[in-house]
Design a protein around this motif. Structure first.
Motif: not given
Length: 141
Positions: A45-53, A60-65
């Motif tokens: 239900n939560e993910a890490l979002l990064e932008f590669d310019p 989109i990567k899995p998020s750890k608490p």
């Protein structure tokens, strides 16, 4: 001479990769991740979002608490400094580590409430008027 992949090597690489898929993006900038990709990526239900310019990609990567908020070294160092060893050290470390998420949440709430007290500068306000509305900072002596 350039090495080429054997059919078996080529097939094994394809198993791990997934062909790009076109997805719709809503007017609110939301998109739906297909269920099979969601599962393969290990998302929840939560993910890490990064932008590669450089590649103009969103990753989109899995998020750890509370990823990035591991205070284990600091906790252990403090507990050892207090003279704790053995099972007492382990028990106290576990107790304190379990309190980190609620402590971070409380710190965020405190800072949010503090920020709400700061006046907002309006377009018709001069910088001097705005600065006059700011609370006086106490000097440390």
């Amino acid at each position: 001479m350039e090495a080429t992949a054997t059919p078996k090597e080529h097939t094994s690489k394809m198993v791990d990769s997934v062909e790009p898929r076109r997805v719709r993006i809503s007017s609110k900038h939301q998109l739906t991740i297909p269920a099979d990709l969601f599962a393969k990526a290990g998302l929840s239900n939560e993910a890490l979002l990064e932008f590669d310019p450089i590649g103009k990609r969103i990753i989109i990567k899995p998020s750890k608490p509370y990823e990035g908020y591991d205070f284990s070294e600091e906790l252990l160092s403090d507990l050892v400094h207090q003279g704790l060893t053995g099972q007492k050290l382990i028990t106290e470390f576990s107790r304190l580590k379990s309190q980190i998420p609620s402590a971070l949440k409380q710190m965020l709430e405190d800072k949010t409430n503090e920020a709400k007290k700061v006046p907002i500068m309006t377009p018709d306000m001069s910088l001097d008027e705005y600065l006059d509305k700011l609370p006086e900072e106490e000097e440390d002596n």
